[in-house]
Design an enzyme around this catalytic site. Structure first.
Site, PDB file in Angstrom:
ATOM      1  N   LYS A 150      12.329 -66.548 -32.005  1.00 53.10           N
ATOM      2  CA  LYS A 150      10.791 -66.040 -31.797  1.00 53.10           C
ATOM      3  C   LYS A 150      10.828 -64.621 -33.070  1.00 53.10           C
ATOM      4  O   LYS A 150      10.576 -63.489 -32.513  1.00 53.10           O
ATOM      5  CB  LYS A 150      10.236 -65.803 -30.653  1.00 53.10           C
ATOM      6  CG  LYS A 150       8.634 -65.536 -30.462  1.00 53.10           C
ATOM      7  CD  LYS A 150       7.960 -66.573 -30.802  1.00 53.10           C
ATOM      8  CE  LYS A 150       6.514 -66.188 -30.879  1.00 53.10           C
ATOM      9  NZ  LYS A 150       5.418 -67.415 -31.271  1.00 53.10           N
ATOM     10  N   ASP A 172       7.752 -71.815 -30.361  1.00 53.08           N
ATOM     11  CA  ASP A 172       6.624 -72.709 -29.847  1.00 53.08           C
ATOM     12  C   ASP A 172       6.371 -74.056 -31.251  1.00 53.08           C
ATOM     13  O   ASP A 172       6.180 -74.983 -30.640  1.00 53.08           O
ATOM     14  CB  ASP A 172       5.101 -71.775 -30.211  1.00 53.08           C
ATOM     15  CG  ASP A 172       5.338 -71.069 -31.646  1.00 53.08           C
ATOM     16  OD1 ASP A 172       6.262 -70.996 -32.436  1.00 53.08           O
ATOM     17  OD2 ASP A 172       4.327 -70.333 -31.939  1.00 53.08           O
ATOM     18  N   ASP A 201      14.158 -78.998 -20.860  1.00 55.03           N
ATOM     19  CA  ASP A 201      13.585 -79.896 -19.972  1.00 55.03           C
ATOM     20  C   ASP A 201      12.490 -81.028 -20.947  1.00 55.03           C
ATOM     21  O   ASP A 201      12.132 -82.146 -20.643  1.00 55.03           O
ATOM     22  CB  ASP A 201      12.480 -79.159 -19.165  1.00 55.03           C
ATOM     23  CG  ASP A 201      13.248 -79.109 -17.904  1.00 55.03           C
ATOM     24  OD1 ASP A 201      14.470 -79.095 -17.787  1.00 55.03           O
ATOM     25  OD2 ASP A 201      12.421 -78.885 -16.661  1.00 55.03           O
ATOM     26  N   TYR A 209      17.814 -63.848 -18.647  1.00 49.67           N
ATOM     27  CA  TYR A 209      18.275 -64.259 -17.295  1.00 49.67           C
ATOM     28  C   TYR A 209      19.160 -63.232 -16.824  1.00 49.67           C
ATOM     29  O   TYR A 209      19.304 -63.220 -15.298  1.00 49.67           O
ATOM     30  CB  TYR A 209      19.224 -65.369 -17.479  1.00 49.67           C
ATOM     31  CG  TYR A 209      18.390 -66.783 -17.220  1.00 49.67           C
ATOM     32  CD1 TYR A 209      17.083 -66.990 -18.133  1.00 49.67           C
ATOM     33  CD2 TYR A 209      18.735 -67.932 -16.468  1.00 49.67           C
ATOM     34  CE1 TYR A 209      16.346 -68.287 -18.059  1.00 49.67           C
ATOM     35  CE2 TYR A 209      17.747 -68.839 -16.157  1.00 49.67           C
ATOM     36  CZ  TYR A 209      16.789 -69.159 -16.977  1.00 49.67           C
ATOM     37  OH  TYR A 209      15.973 -70.237 -17.351  1.00 49.67           O
ATOM     38  N   ASP A 231      16.387 -73.083 -21.833  1.00 50.65           N
ATOM     39  CA  ASP A 231      15.850 -73.885 -20.402  1.00 50.65           C
ATOM     40  C   ASP A 231      14.746 -74.562 -20.605  1.00 50.65           C
ATOM     41  O   ASP A 231      14.618 -75.717 -20.136  1.00 50.65           O
ATOM     42  CB  ASP A 231      15.562 -72.823 -19.216  1.00 50.65           C
ATOM     43  CG  ASP A 231      15.034 -73.112 -18.024  1.00 50.65           C
ATOM     44  OD1 ASP A 231      15.807 -74.131 -17.610  1.00 50.65           O
ATOM     45  OD2 ASP A 231      14.035 -72.691 -17.490  1.00 50.65           O
TER      46      ASP A 231
END
Ligand code: IPM
Ligand code: MG
Length: 366
Positions: free
Chosen positions: A187, A219, A247, A137, A243
């Site tokens: 990751k 993942d 959700d 970000y 982020d």
């Protein structure tokens, strides 16, 4: 002494919900001085700047910031650095609120609203700890440039070890007060920066022998969240993975309208906001769910205003109105339900206030 809270209502349902949440806060014992400033789309319209310098200065001086939500279609076509969302990022970095706490808790009466089978989510209580002021970000270089091969867009995913260490400590400290389990999401099979993430989290873990640490690729973490969400206690991860995963976790609880968040810096200062956005499609119709912002205010009482008893009372009041069958449209089941009543934003807030007033007399057994 009274606490100083800067209220940033923002746009859409953020601005619509906020007065109701301030009303709720006026019914707890903590004495709060409310100040207001405009950020987001409304500030673009008024001052041509999504985060006017005065608003940021006021935020820095406050004990805590309570934010509604920012953004809307009206401002979507502006260049990236002039959009309402820029206010959020500017506040996050300006206040250095690097630790974003996003609890996903299932309120028992809402188990039916989850997209998963009730038995998979019953009793769900996950805490996502998202790094909020670094990573892709904020990484430089960033941009879109034109070269011989045409246009080329790029962002930079970067973390230094100090940033990883401080967010890891927040996660481990919080896990100690919960079920002593931390899952670090990365990751590391493909991105060097997240191999460093994993290494630093392991180093920090040696200071917390009582907390069990596991690692998961992002993942797989996405898959596990919808396969068997109750395996998680505290999840710690970087800005973008956090982020996305927050959700996903939100949906497990039935509604984005139920999820609060706290963003904390190294002191007691924090910014508190619902996870949901401005929902322009339903704004101004008195149907938005105010509970995520109410519970964000509860987190503010707990983490920045040293008023955890008041925070407990607000959360208990929310649980009690849900028990009583009150539902805003987003958590009202299709076809209704026995003892359930669909209410508007104002009535939901009124009910929370009534529940707070009701408990103030003090039931001896509570
Ligand atoms: C969030 C939001 C923001 C983010 C956007 C609005 C900038 O999605 O708080 O999760 O990506 O951090
Ligand atoms: Mg998000």
């Amino acid at each position: 002494m009274s606490a100083n809270v800067l209220v940033l209502p923002g746009d859409g349902i953020g601005a619509e919900i906020m007065p109701h949440v301030v009303r709720v806060l006026e019914h707890v014992d903590t004495v709060i001085d409310f100040e207001y400033a405009e950020v987001g789309g409304i500030a673009i319209d008024r001052y041509g700047d999504p985060l006017p310098p005065d608003a940021l200065e006021a935020a820095k001086k406050a004990d805590a910031v309570l934010l509604g939500a920012v953004g809307g279609p009206k401002w979507d076509d502006l260049p990236m650095d002039q959009r309402p969302e820029k206010a959020l990022l500017g506040l996050r970095s300006g206040l250095d609120v690097f630790a974003n706490l996003r609890p996903a808790i299932l309120f028992e009466p809402l188990a039916q609203a989850s997209s998963l089978k009730p038995e998979l989510v019953a009793g769900l209580d996950i805490l996502i700890v998202r790094e909020l002021t670094g990573g892709i970000y904020f990484g430089e270089p960033r941009g879109v440039e034109v070269g011989n091969g045409g246009r080329r867009g790029f962002n930079t995913l970067v973390y230094d070890e100090r940033e990883i260490e401080r967010i890891a400590r927040v996660a481990f400290d919080l896990a100690r007060k919960r079920r002593q389990q931390v899952t670090s999401v990365d990751k590391a099979n493909i991105l060097e920066v997240t191999q460093l993430w994993r290494d630093v989290v392991c180093e920090v873990a040696s200071d917390y022998p009582d907390v069990e640490l596991s690692h998961m690729y992002v993942d797989n973490a996405g898959m596990q969240l919808v396969r068997e969400p109750k395996q998680f206690d505290v999840v710690v991860t970087g800005n973008m993975f956090g982020d996305i995963l927050s959700d996903v976790a939100a949906m497990l609880t039935g509604s984005l309208g139920m999820l609060p968040s706290a963003s904390l810096n190294a002191g007691d200062q924090g910014m508190y906001e619902p996870v949901h956005g401005t929902a322009p499609d339903i704004a101004g119709r008195n149907i938005a769910n105010p509970l995520a912002t109410v519970m964000s205010a509860a987190m503010m009482l707990r983490y920045s205003l040293d008023a955890s008893a008041a925070a407990d009372r607000v959360e208990a009041a929310v649980a009690s109105v849900l028990d009583d069958g009150l539902r805003t449209a987003d958590i009202f089941p299709e076809g209704g339900g026995e003892h359930l009543r669909c209410v508007g934003t104002d009535e939901m807030a009124d009910a929370v206030i009534a529940a707070l007033a009701g408990d103030a007399g003090g039931h001896p057994d509570q």
